[in-house]
Design a protein around this motif. Structure first.
Motif, PDB file in Angstrom:
ATOM      1  N   ASN A 274       0.924  -1.102   0.071  1.00 10.89           N
ATOM      2  CA  ASN A 274       0.080   0.126  -0.002  1.00 10.89           C
ATOM      3  C   ASN A 274       0.805   1.135   0.124  1.00 10.89           C
ATOM      4  O   ASN A 274       0.346   2.448   0.164  1.00 10.89           O
ATOM      5  CB  ASN A 274      -0.859  -0.046   1.152  1.00 10.89           C
ATOM      6  N   GLY A 275       2.188   1.205  -0.103  1.00  9.92           N
ATOM      7  CA  GLY A 275       3.013   2.370  -0.182  1.00  9.92           C
ATOM      8  C   GLY A 275       3.745   2.614   1.272  1.00  9.92           C
ATOM      9  O   GLY A 275       4.504   3.419   1.357  1.00  9.92           O
ATOM     10  N   HIS A 276       3.193   2.241   2.315  1.00  7.14           N
ATOM     11  CA  HIS A 276       3.699   2.429   3.581  1.00  7.14           C
ATOM     12  C   HIS A 276       5.208   1.754   3.546  1.00  7.14           C
ATOM     13  O   HIS A 276       5.322   0.700   3.456  1.00  7.14           O
ATOM     14  CB  HIS A 276       2.949   2.055   4.916  1.00  7.14           C
ATOM     15  N   SER A 277       6.045   2.598   4.146  1.00 13.02           N
ATOM     16  CA  SER A 277       7.637   2.382   4.357  1.00 13.02           C
ATOM     17  C   SER A 277       7.864   2.104   5.765  1.00 13.02           C
ATOM     18  O   SER A 277       7.437   2.972   6.567  1.00 13.02           O
ATOM     19  CB  SER A 277       8.489   2.757   3.532  1.00 13.02           C
ATOM     20  N   ARG A 278       9.175   1.120   6.015  1.00 16.24           N
ATOM     21  CA  ARG A 278       9.374   1.137   7.363  1.00 16.24           C
ATOM     22  C   ARG A 278      11.005   0.658   7.371  1.00 16.24           C
ATOM     23  O   ARG A 278      11.225   0.205   6.162  1.00 16.24           O
ATOM     24  CB  ARG A 278       8.855   0.180   8.228  1.00 16.24           C
ATOM     25  N   THR A 279      11.737   0.909   8.345  1.00 17.57           N
ATOM     26  CA  THR A 279      13.055   0.639   8.168  1.00 17.57           C
ATOM     27  C   THR A 279      12.943  -0.765   9.258  1.00 17.57           C
ATOM     28  O   THR A 279      12.767  -0.879  10.100  1.00 17.57           O
ATOM     29  CB  THR A 279      13.870   1.527   8.604  1.00 17.57           C
ATOM     30  N   MET A 280      14.480  -1.408   8.759  1.00 14.66           N
ATOM     31  CA  MET A 280      14.872  -2.609   9.348  1.00 14.66           C
ATOM     32  C   MET A 280      16.241  -2.220   9.900  1.00 14.66           C
ATOM     33  O   MET A 280      17.011  -2.216   9.198  1.00 14.66           O
ATOM     34  CB  MET A 280      14.852  -3.954   8.690  1.00 14.66           C
TER      35      MET A 280
ATOM     36  N   PRO B 108       5.743 -12.031   3.658  1.00 16.17           N
ATOM     37  CA  PRO B 108       5.883 -12.486   2.280  1.00 16.17           C
ATOM     38  C   PRO B 108       4.684 -11.978   1.105  1.00 16.17           C
ATOM     39  O   PRO B 108       3.789 -11.968   1.743  1.00 16.17           O
ATOM     40  CB  PRO B 108       6.089 -14.131   2.300  1.00 16.17           C
ATOM     41  N   LEU B 109       5.266 -11.825   0.074  1.00 17.16           N
ATOM     42  CA  LEU B 109       4.201 -11.320  -0.881  1.00 17.16           C
ATOM     43  C   LEU B 109       3.513 -10.037  -0.763  1.00 17.16           C
ATOM     44  O   LEU B 109       2.856  -9.342  -1.579  1.00 17.16           O
ATOM     45  CB  LEU B 109       3.222 -12.334  -1.400  1.00 17.16           C
ATOM     46  N   LEU B 110       3.673  -9.471   0.304  1.00 20.85           N
ATOM     47  CA  LEU B 110       3.013  -8.118   0.629  1.00 20.85           C
ATOM     48  C   LEU B 110       4.393  -6.996   1.054  1.00 20.85           C
ATOM     49  O   LEU B 110       3.887  -5.806   0.932  1.00 20.85           O
ATOM     50  CB  LEU B 110       2.049  -8.213   1.964  1.00 20.85           C
ATOM     51  N   GLU B 111       5.060  -7.294   1.437  1.00 23.54           N
ATOM     52  CA  GLU B 111       6.106  -6.550   1.563  1.00 23.54           C
ATOM     53  C   GLU B 111       7.626  -7.097   0.827  1.00 23.54           C
ATOM     54  O   GLU B 111       7.727  -8.066   0.703  1.00 23.54           O
ATOM     55  CB  GLU B 111       6.498  -6.644   2.930  1.00 23.54           C
ATOM     56  N   TRP B 112       8.443  -5.926   0.564  1.00 24.26           N
ATOM     57  CA  TRP B 112       9.484  -6.488   0.033  1.00 24.26           C
ATOM     58  C   TRP B 112      10.649  -5.342   0.484  1.00 24.26           C
ATOM     59  O   TRP B 112      10.283  -4.035   0.606  1.00 24.26           O
ATOM     60  CB  TRP B 112       9.572  -6.195  -1.585  1.00 24.26           C
ATOM     61  N   VAL B 113      11.766  -5.646   0.260  1.00 22.00           N
ATOM     62  CA  VAL B 113      12.926  -4.783   0.667  1.00 22.00           C
ATOM     63  C   VAL B 113      13.346  -3.897  -0.618  1.00 22.00           C
ATOM     64  O   VAL B 113      13.764  -4.444  -1.727  1.00 22.00           O
ATOM     65  CB  VAL B 113      14.242  -5.320   0.921  1.00 22.00           C
ATOM     66  N   CYS B 114      12.853  -2.690  -0.552  1.00 21.59           N
ATOM     67  CA  CYS B 114      13.179  -1.893  -1.804  1.00 21.59           C
ATOM     68  C   CYS B 114      14.377  -1.075  -1.692  1.00 21.59           C
ATOM     69  O   CYS B 114      15.067  -0.530  -2.654  1.00 21.59           O
ATOM     70  CB  CYS B 114      11.935  -0.786  -1.619  1.00 21.59           C
ATOM     71  N   ALA B 115      15.275  -1.019  -0.736  1.00 22.67           N
ATOM     72  CA  ALA B 115      16.462  -0.363  -0.521  1.00 22.67           C
ATOM     73  C   ALA B 115      17.320  -0.941   0.694  1.00 22.67           C
ATOM     74  O   ALA B 115      16.958  -1.259   1.661  1.00 22.67           O
ATOM     75  CB  ALA B 115      16.423   1.406  -0.429  1.00 22.67           C
ATOM     76  N   ARG B 116      18.523  -0.898   0.231  1.00 21.31           N
ATOM     77  CA  ARG B 116      19.728  -1.350   1.209  1.00 21.31           C
ATOM     78  C   ARG B 116      20.585  -0.212   1.442  1.00 21.31           C
ATOM     79  O   ARG B 116      21.402   0.235   0.409  1.00 21.31           O
ATOM     80  CB  ARG B 116      20.404  -2.619   0.817  1.00 21.31           C
ATOM     81  N   ILE B 117      20.524   0.528   2.420  1.00 17.77           N
ATOM     82  CA  ILE B 117      21.317   1.708   2.805  1.00 17.77           C
ATOM     83  C   ILE B 117      22.381   1.366   3.659  1.00 17.77           C
ATOM     84  O   ILE B 117      22.606   0.940   4.741  1.00 17.77           O
ATOM     85  CB  ILE B 117      20.172   2.622   3.396  1.00 17.77           C
TER      86      ILE B 117
END
Length: 167
Positions: free
Chosen positions: A33-39, A48-57
């Motif tokens: 849904n566009g919401h982001s969070r950090t790990m 799985p299938l609903l969230e994905w890692v979009c950036a490795r900083i």
């Protein structure tokens, strides 16, 4: 029957949700849904299938050195200014959302700020006041890079006269 299907699905998809974040990095996970969070570093979980890692900083400090750029000073003389900048990502969500390539964007800002400062100073001031130039450079860059989640920790400059001004 339904219980065994759910158990099978859990066995298949549960390992896909485990994410190991290395030390010194931060992963930005985006939900469908566009919401982001950090790990943070360590072992984490994503759906799985609903969230994905979009950036490795990379959260460590970086020293970026750029070649000399020509600058026209306020008295219409040319000098070459080389810039070295120490930066760090302080807001991984903003950094990932900006979509900027950090070193390239910082170089563009450094070039712009050095040319704007040079337009206000004489060639003599540029050549004899490296501390003043570095302080103004860091302040000017800080304003621009904060919107990308990057903090400028230190900025240094080396000023040389253009080839036609050398004795």
């Amino acid at each position: 029957m339904i219980g065994s299907a759910a158990a099978t699905a859990l066995r298949l998809f549960a390992p896909m949700g485990v994410v190991a974040v290395p030390r010194g990095y931060c992963f930005v996970v985006q939900h469908h849904n566009g919401h982001s969070r950090t790990m943070s570093p360590g072992v984490g979980w994503r759906v799985p299938l609903l969230e994905w890692v979009c950036a490795r900083i990379d959260m460590g400090e970086r020293v970026l050195t750029y070649p000399p750029v020509p600058v026209i000073t306020g008295d219409d003389r040319a000098v070459n200014v080389a810039v070295t900048v120490r930066v760090k990502v302080t807001d991984p969500l903003r950094h990932a959302a900006s979509g900027m390539d950090g070193p390239t964007a910082v170089h563009a800002v450094a070039t712009y700020v050095v040319r704007m400062i040079g337009a206000d100073l004489t060639a003599h001031d540029m050549l004899t006041g490296p501390g003043f130039l570095a302080a103004r450079l860091q302040a000017g860059m800080q304003e621009e890079t904060l919107t990308w989640g990057i903090t400028v920790l230190e900025a240094r400059s080396t000023v040389e006269p253009a080839p036609h001004l050398r004795p």
